[in-house]
Design a protein around this motif. Structure first.
Motif, mmCIF file in Angstrom:
data_model
loop_
_atom_site.group_PDB
_atom_site.id
_atom_site.type_symbol
_atom_site.label_atom_id
_atom_site.label_comp_id
_atom_site.label_asym_id
_atom_site.label_seq_id
_atom_site.Cartn_x
_atom_site.Cartn_y
_atom_site.Cartn_z
ATOM 1 N N ASP A 26 0.804 -1.216 0.000
ATOM 2 C CA ASP A 26 0.000 0.000 0.000
ATOM 3 C C ASP A 26 0.840 1.270 0.000
ATOM 4 N N GLY A 27 2.029 1.211 -0.583
ATOM 5 C CA GLY A 27 2.906 2.370 -0.647
ATOM 6 C C GLY A 27 2.298 3.543 -1.380
ATOM 7 N N GLU A 28 1.362 3.262 -2.271
ATOM 8 C CA GLU A 28 0.711 4.326 -3.033
ATOM 9 C C GLU A 28 -0.039 5.285 -2.104
ATOM 10 N N ASP A 32 0.759 9.139 -2.815
ATOM 11 C CA ASP A 32 -0.267 10.116 -3.202
ATOM 12 C C ASP A 32 -0.059 11.448 -2.506
ATOM 13 N N VAL A 33 0.518 11.429 -1.305
ATOM 14 C CA VAL A 33 0.736 12.654 -0.538
ATOM 15 C C VAL A 33 2.156 13.180 -0.726
ATOM 16 N N VAL A 53 -13.149 9.217 5.231
ATOM 17 C CA VAL A 53 -12.727 8.914 6.605
ATOM 18 C C VAL A 53 -11.844 7.667 6.628
ATOM 19 N N GLU A 54 -12.258 6.634 5.906
ATOM 20 C CA GLU A 54 -11.468 5.411 5.867
ATOM 21 C C GLU A 54 -10.120 5.649 5.186
ATOM 22 N N ALA A 55 -10.102 6.469 4.135
ATOM 23 C CA ALA A 55 -8.845 6.787 3.446
ATOM 24 C C ALA A 55 -7.894 7.526 4.381
ATOM 25 N N TYR A 62 -0.468 3.973 7.966
ATOM 26 C CA TYR A 62 0.783 3.755 7.257
ATOM 27 C C TYR A 62 1.831 4.809 7.583
ATOM 28 N N LEU A 63 1.400 6.012 7.833
ATOM 29 C CA LEU A 63 2.350 7.061 8.191
ATOM 30 C C LEU A 63 2.978 6.747 9.552
ATOM 31 N N VAL A 64 2.164 6.370 10.511
ATOM 32 C CA VAL A 64 2.682 6.002 11.833
ATOM 33 C C VAL A 64 3.549 4.763 11.730
ATOM 34 N N ALA A 65 3.137 3.767 10.952
ATOM 35 C CA ALA A 65 3.913 2.521 10.807
ATOM 36 C C ALA A 65 5.281 2.801 10.219
ATOM 37 N N SER A 66 5.403 3.787 9.348
ATOM 38 C CA SER A 66 6.695 4.061 8.728
ATOM 39 C C SER A 66 7.688 4.666 9.719
#
Length: 70
Positions: A26-28, A32-33, A53-55, A62-66
């Motif tokens: 899900d790197g996209e 996208d940002v 909201v889900e997006a 994913y931002l926190v996981a990185s």
């Protein structure tokens, strides 16, 4: 992102592996940002379209996981 690209190949590979491990396929979501991230992790498959909201929740996950240590 440009700072990452000035690092050694080993350092760029380290970050590439760390980011890919965090976001999986899900790197996209992040690209996208931050489009320049594609220079580090390469082209990523498109992600499923979600309601706003889900997006946002998916992006935050994913931002926190990185940032988590691997």
């Amino acid at each position: 992102m440009r700072t990452f690209l000035t690092e050694s190949d080993a350092q760029v590979t380290h970050w590439q592996n760390k980011i890919i491990a965090a976001v999986g396929n899900d790197g996209e979501v992040i690209i996208d940002v931050v489009p320049e991230l594609e220079f580090i992790i390469g082209h990523q498959p498109e992600v499923a379209h979600l309601p706003p909201v889900e997006a946002r929740n998916r992006f935050n996950i994913y931002l926190v996981a990185s940032y988590l240590p691997c």
